[in-house]
Design a protein around this motif. Structure first.
Motif, PDB file in Angstrom:
ATOM      1  N   LYS A 179       2.027 -49.049  18.518  1.00 38.53           N
ATOM      2  CA  LYS A 179       1.273 -48.017  17.808  1.00 38.53           C
ATOM      3  C   LYS A 179       2.213 -47.078  17.050  1.00 38.53           C
ATOM      4  O   LYS A 179       1.908 -46.665  15.922  1.00 38.53           O
ATOM      5  CB  LYS A 179       0.421 -47.225  18.802  1.00 38.53           C
ATOM      6  N   ALA A 180       3.344 -46.740  17.667  1.00 36.22           N
ATOM      7  CA  ALA A 180       4.312 -45.859  17.009  1.00 36.22           C
ATOM      8  C   ALA A 180       4.917 -46.530  15.780  1.00 36.22           C
ATOM      9  O   ALA A 180       5.162 -45.869  14.756  1.00 36.22           O
ATOM     10  CB  ALA A 180       5.409 -45.468  17.994  1.00 36.22           C
ATOM     11  N   ILE A 181       5.169 -47.818  15.872  1.00 36.04           N
ATOM     12  CA  ILE A 181       5.710 -48.559  14.724  1.00 36.04           C
ATOM     13  C   ILE A 181       4.695 -48.577  13.584  1.00 36.04           C
ATOM     14  O   ILE A 181       5.034 -48.298  12.417  1.00 36.04           O
ATOM     15  CB  ILE A 181       6.090 -49.997  15.139  1.00 36.04           C
ATOM     16  N   ILE A 182       3.445 -48.886  13.905  1.00 36.91           N
ATOM     17  CA  ILE A 182       2.388 -48.928  12.890  1.00 36.91           C
ATOM     18  C   ILE A 182       2.214 -47.561  12.242  1.00 36.91           C
ATOM     19  O   ILE A 182       2.111 -47.441  11.006  1.00 36.91           O
ATOM     20  CB  ILE A 182       1.060 -49.409  13.510  1.00 36.91           C
ATOM     21  N   ARG A 183       2.217 -46.507  13.058  1.00 31.28           N
ATOM     22  CA  ARG A 183       2.058 -45.150  12.539  1.00 31.28           C
ATOM     23  C   ARG A 183       3.208 -44.785  11.598  1.00 31.28           C
ATOM     24  O   ARG A 183       2.997 -44.189  10.540  1.00 31.28           O
ATOM     25  CB  ARG A 183       1.986 -44.155  13.695  1.00 31.28           C
ATOM     26  N   THR A 184       4.422 -45.180  11.964  1.00 33.24           N
ATOM     27  CA  THR A 184       5.594 -44.885  11.132  1.00 33.24           C
ATOM     28  C   THR A 184       5.510 -45.619   9.802  1.00 33.24           C
ATOM     29  O   THR A 184       5.830 -45.049   8.743  1.00 33.24           O
ATOM     30  CB  THR A 184       6.885 -45.276  11.876  1.00 33.24           C
ATOM     31  N   ILE A 185       5.075 -46.864   9.844  1.00 36.86           N
ATOM     32  CA  ILE A 185       4.923 -47.650   8.606  1.00 36.86           C
ATOM     33  C   ILE A 185       3.867 -47.020   7.707  1.00 36.86           C
ATOM     34  O   ILE A 185       4.063 -46.873   6.491  1.00 36.86           O
ATOM     35  CB  ILE A 185       4.563 -49.114   8.936  1.00 36.86           C
ATOM     36  N   GLU A 186       2.748 -46.626   8.303  1.00 38.19           N
ATOM     37  CA  GLU A 186       1.644 -46.051   7.523  1.00 38.19           C
ATOM     38  C   GLU A 186       2.025 -44.706   6.912  1.00 38.19           C
ATOM     39  O   GLU A 186       1.609 -44.387   5.795  1.00 38.19           O
ATOM     40  CB  GLU A 186       0.406 -45.900   8.412  1.00 38.19           C
ATOM     41  N   GLU A 187       2.822 -43.912   7.651  1.00 35.61           N
ATOM     42  CA  GLU A 187       3.257 -42.623   7.107  1.00 35.61           C
ATOM     43  C   GLU A 187       4.192 -42.800   5.917  1.00 35.61           C
ATOM     44  O   GLU A 187       4.199 -42.001   4.983  1.00 35.61           O
ATOM     45  CB  GLU A 187       3.944 -41.800   8.190  1.00 35.61           C
ATOM     46  N   GLY A 188       5.006 -43.848   5.938  1.00 36.59           N
ATOM     47  CA  GLY A 188       5.852 -44.189   4.807  1.00 36.59           C
ATOM     48  C   GLY A 188       7.054 -43.303   4.567  1.00 36.59           C
ATOM     49  O   GLY A 188       7.724 -43.413   3.532  1.00 36.59           O
ATOM     50  N   LYS A 189       7.367 -42.412   5.511  1.00 41.66           N
ATOM     51  CA  LYS A 189       8.495 -41.504   5.332  1.00 41.66           C
ATOM     52  C   LYS A 189       9.813 -42.107   5.817  1.00 41.66           C
ATOM     53  O   LYS A 189      10.885 -41.747   5.325  1.00 41.66           O
ATOM     54  CB  LYS A 189       8.236 -40.200   6.076  1.00 41.66           C
ATOM     55  N   LEU A 190       9.736 -42.989   6.801  1.00 44.95           N
ATOM     56  CA  LEU A 190      10.917 -43.596   7.407  1.00 44.95           C
ATOM     57  C   LEU A 190      10.795 -45.110   7.390  1.00 44.95           C
ATOM     58  O   LEU A 190       9.677 -45.662   7.394  1.00 44.95           O
ATOM     59  CB  LEU A 190      11.085 -43.111   8.852  1.00 44.95           C
ATOM     60  N   ALA A 191      11.937 -45.776   7.409  1.00 43.24           N
ATOM     61  CA  ALA A 191      11.960 -47.245   7.443  1.00 43.24           C
ATOM     62  C   ALA A 191      12.266 -47.703   8.865  1.00 43.24           C
ATOM     63  O   ALA A 191      13.390 -47.490   9.350  1.00 43.24           O
ATOM     64  CB  ALA A 191      13.015 -47.778   6.482  1.00 43.24           C
ATOM     65  N   PRO A 192      11.322 -48.313   9.572  1.00 41.47           N
ATOM     66  CA  PRO A 192      11.593 -48.812  10.935  1.00 41.47           C
ATOM     67  C   PRO A 192      12.709 -49.845  10.919  1.00 41.47           C
ATOM     68  O   PRO A 192      12.665 -50.796  10.141  1.00 41.47           O
ATOM     69  CB  PRO A 192      10.257 -49.437  11.354  1.00 41.47           C
ATOM     70  N   LYS A 193      13.710 -49.662  11.781  1.00 42.04           N
ATOM     71  CA  LYS A 193      14.861 -50.556  11.784  1.00 42.04           C
ATOM     72  C   LYS A 193      15.142 -51.185  13.150  1.00 42.04           C
ATOM     73  O   LYS A 193      15.568 -52.343  13.204  1.00 42.04           O
ATOM     74  CB  LYS A 193      16.116 -49.805  11.317  1.00 42.04           C
ATOM     75  N   ALA A 194      14.963 -50.442  14.231  1.00 46.50           N
ATOM     76  CA  ALA A 194      15.383 -50.988  15.528  1.00 46.50           C
ATOM     77  C   ALA A 194      14.629 -50.323  16.676  1.00 46.50           C
ATOM     78  O   ALA A 194      14.068 -49.231  16.542  1.00 46.50           O
ATOM     79  CB  ALA A 194      16.893 -50.793  15.719  1.00 46.50           C
ATOM     80  N   ILE A 195      14.650 -51.029  17.809  1.00 43.53           N
ATOM     81  CA  ILE A 195      14.102 -50.531  19.068  1.00 43.53           C
ATOM     82  C   ILE A 195      15.258 -50.483  20.068  1.00 43.53           C
ATOM     83  O   ILE A 195      16.056 -51.423  20.143  1.00 43.53           O
ATOM     84  CB  ILE A 195      12.999 -51.458  19.612  1.00 43.53           C
ATOM     85  N   ILE A 196      15.343 -49.392  20.832  1.00 42.64           N
ATOM     86  CA  ILE A 196      16.356 -49.307  21.898  1.00 42.64           C
ATOM     87  C   ILE A 196      15.638 -49.167  23.239  1.00 42.64           C
ATOM     88  O   ILE A 196      15.428 -48.058  23.732  1.00 42.64           O
ATOM     89  CB  ILE A 196      17.336 -48.138  21.689  1.00 42.64           C
ATOM     90  N   PRO A 197      15.240 -50.272  23.856  1.00 38.89           N
ATOM     91  CA  PRO A 197      14.641 -50.189  25.188  1.00 38.89           C
ATOM     92  C   PRO A 197      15.722 -49.862  26.219  1.00 38.89           C
ATOM     93  O   PRO A 197      16.869 -50.283  26.083  1.00 38.89           O
ATOM     94  CB  PRO A 197      14.078 -51.601  25.420  1.00 38.89           C
ATOM     95  N   VAL A 198      15.347 -49.109  27.238  1.00 35.64           N
ATOM     96  CA  VAL A 198      16.271 -48.733  28.310  1.00 35.64           C
ATOM     97  C   VAL A 198      15.837 -49.406  29.607  1.00 35.64           C
ATOM     98  O   VAL A 198      14.656 -49.410  29.953  1.00 35.64           O
ATOM     99  CB  VAL A 198      16.296 -47.205  28.501  1.00 35.64           C
ATOM    100  N   ASP A 199      16.799 -49.993  30.321  1.00 36.58           N
ATOM    101  CA  ASP A 199      16.532 -50.590  31.643  1.00 36.58           C
ATOM    102  C   ASP A 199      16.638 -49.480  32.690  1.00 36.58           C
ATOM    103  O   ASP A 199      17.651 -49.365  33.385  1.00 36.58           O
ATOM    104  CB  ASP A 199      17.540 -51.699  31.943  1.00 36.58           C
ATOM    105  N   LEU A 200      15.604 -48.657  32.790  1.00 39.62           N
ATOM    106  CA  LEU A 200      15.730 -47.438  33.581  1.00 39.62           C
ATOM    107  C   LEU A 200      15.773 -47.707  35.078  1.00 39.62           C
ATOM    108  O   LEU A 200      15.006 -48.520  35.603  1.00 39.62           O
ATOM    109  CB  LEU A 200      14.588 -46.474  33.260  1.00 39.62           C
ATOM    110  N   PHE A 201      16.672 -47.002  35.739  1.00 42.80           N
ATOM    111  CA  PHE A 201      16.854 -47.049  37.190  1.00 42.80           C
ATOM    112  C   PHE A 201      17.236 -48.440  37.705  1.00 42.80           C
ATOM    113  O   PHE A 201      17.141 -48.716  38.893  1.00 42.80           O
ATOM    114  CB  PHE A 201      15.602 -46.548  37.924  1.00 42.80           C
ATOM    115  N   GLY A 202      17.645 -49.348  36.800  1.00 41.13           N
ATOM    116  CA  GLY A 202      18.069 -50.680  37.202  1.00 41.13           C
ATOM    117  C   GLY A 202      17.092 -51.782  36.866  1.00 41.13           C
ATOM    118  O   GLY A 202      17.422 -52.970  36.995  1.00 41.13           O
ATOM    119  N   LEU A 203      15.869 -51.417  36.419  1.00 41.79           N
ATOM    120  CA  LEU A 203      14.830 -52.415  36.135  1.00 41.79           C
ATOM    121  C   LEU A 203      14.807 -52.769  34.655  1.00 41.79           C
ATOM    122  O   LEU A 203      14.619 -51.881  33.811  1.00 41.79           O
ATOM    123  CB  LEU A 203      13.460 -51.862  36.543  1.00 41.79           C
ATOM    124  N   PRO A 204      14.989 -54.042  34.310  1.00 42.88           N
ATOM    125  CA  PRO A 204      14.919 -54.417  32.892  1.00 42.88           C
ATOM    126  C   PRO A 204      13.569 -54.064  32.279  1.00 42.88           C
ATOM    127  O   PRO A 204      12.528 -54.111  32.951  1.00 42.88           O
ATOM    128  CB  PRO A 204      15.126 -55.942  32.922  1.00 42.88           C
TER     129      PRO A 204
END
Length: 380
Positions: free
Chosen positions: A117-142
């Motif tokens: 949803k955040a990616i779609i919203r960013t595309i629709e707003e047109g102010k920024l170019a989506p480039k990457a996702i940085i997922p975090v393996d928090l507390f040891g869990l992928p």
């Protein structure tokens, strides 16, 4: 009782660690010694990727990949809201814009439905170019990489796995730090695999990216260190830390990862039904950088932490403030309602002592205090 017992670990491996350090001191090859290359090969083999490039710390590891990908002003990078500051910091450091995404309440990791949803919203707003996702393996869990990589492919985004806490975890046997286009980890002393100072590493199967990273981490070097073909940084893992990590990697593989999961099971047996315990999805394996429970309210969490402290038991709150409320990101526009889960977690999570050398007697003590506390104060 130690929260993360590095003292006992050192005593167990004192002879091997001291010998490894003395060998480096004797040869006086403090930068770029053979131990660095040996460690990189061992790490790449363990994770199951072609290349491991070590560097000075986990934050540099993330930033080096951002540099290699030419992330810049006008780019949108999607980052979980419930994580350590550096994951978002390195985005802003490159002039790009972090787009924070709420997390899954059960796993603590980025919510993939909200991510799309955040990616779609960013595309629709047109102010920024989506480039990457940085997922975090928090507390040891992928993180949920099957879904993350599906979304990334759909919107033509790069994926950088932040495995600072996840090293040693896996999903159906595929190791943490082997997902996405590249991955990073940290060797900060308290991490699942930590050195005796700062250190970090980048993992990738991309040959061109690996060569570029090797250049960027040493002043943009070309054929030698006095041939500088691009602007880079100075970010190297020193030989002493590599020598220490080689010893500790062997211990990590041989028993520490299994032992920390034994501690996880012992905690769960005693705390299930008393507090909300960590959730590990089917097919997932955590390296348990932290064992994190959830309480019913901020008041209950803080009161329990105080009770544990009275009894000589250390605990930690990861994280007391969400990313979107950090002062450094006050220039960005947010709707606090978009981060309901993260806001709740910041008020209710508490991490208990967790390490491979935690004895059952200490686990019993921690759980008895929690159990007695909840029985006396069941409602908040």
């Amino acid at each position: 009782m130690e929260f993360r017992d590095l003292k006992t670990q050192y005593q167990k491996y004192k002879q091997e660690i001291d010998s490894a350090i003395i060998e480096v001191l004797t040869k006086a090859n403090y930068i770029g010694g053979k131990e660095v290359k040996e460690l990189e090969a061992q790490l790449a083999s363990y994770v199951g990727v072609k290349h491991c490039i070590t560097c000075a710390n986990g934050t540099d590891a993330l930033n080096l990949v951002m540099m290699a990908w030419n992330i810049k002003e006008g780019d949108a990078i999607f980052v979980p809201d419930f994580t350590f500051f550096s994951t978002g910091e390195i985005v802003s450091f490159r002039g790009a814009t972090p787009v924070f995404v709420d997390v899954d309440r059960k796993t603590f990791n980025i919510d993939t439905t909200k991510l799309e949803k955040a990616i779609i919203r960013t595309i629709e707003e047109g102010k920024l170019a989506p480039k990457a996702i940085i997922p975090v393996d928090l507390f040891g869990l992928p993180a949920n990489f099957e879904e993350i990589e599906r979304i990334a492919k759909k919107y033509n985004l790069l994926v950088l796995e932040d495995g600072a806490q996840g090293f040693g975890g896996n999903i159906n046997g595929k190791m943490a730090c082997s997902f996405g286009n590249a991955a990073t980890t940290s060797f900060f002393p308290a991490k699942p695999l930590g050195c005796y100072g700062d250190g970090g590493a980048i993992f990738t199967n991309n040959d061109e990216l690996a060569e570029l990273l090797k250049s960027l981490k040493i002043h943009g070097k070309g054929d030698d260190k006095y041939d500088n073909v691009r602007i880079g940084v100075n970010s190297r893992l020193d030989t002493i830390q590599a020598a220490i990590l080689k010893v500790k990697l062997s211990a990590f593989i041989n028993h520490e990862l299994e032992d920390v999961n034994r501690v996880f099971r012992l905690y769960n047996e005693r705390l299930d039904g008393i507090v909300e315990i960590p959730f590990i999805p089917e097919g997932y394996y955590s390296s348990f950088a932290q064992y994190t429970i959830k309480l019913k309210s901020n008041e209950q969490r803080d009161a329990l932490q105080a009770k544990l402290k009275e009894n000589g038991i250390p605990s930690m709150i990861y994280y007391i403030k969400p990313m979107h409320r950090q002062g450094a990101f006050s220039y960005l526009d947010f709707d606090d309602k978009d981060f309901e889960v993260t806001n709740e977690l910041c008020d209710t999570v508490l991490s208990l002592p967790m390490h491979p050398y935690l004895i059952e007697e200490d686990i019993e003590k921690v759980c008895n205090i929690i159990n007695d506390f909840i029985k006396l104060q069941p409602i908040y």
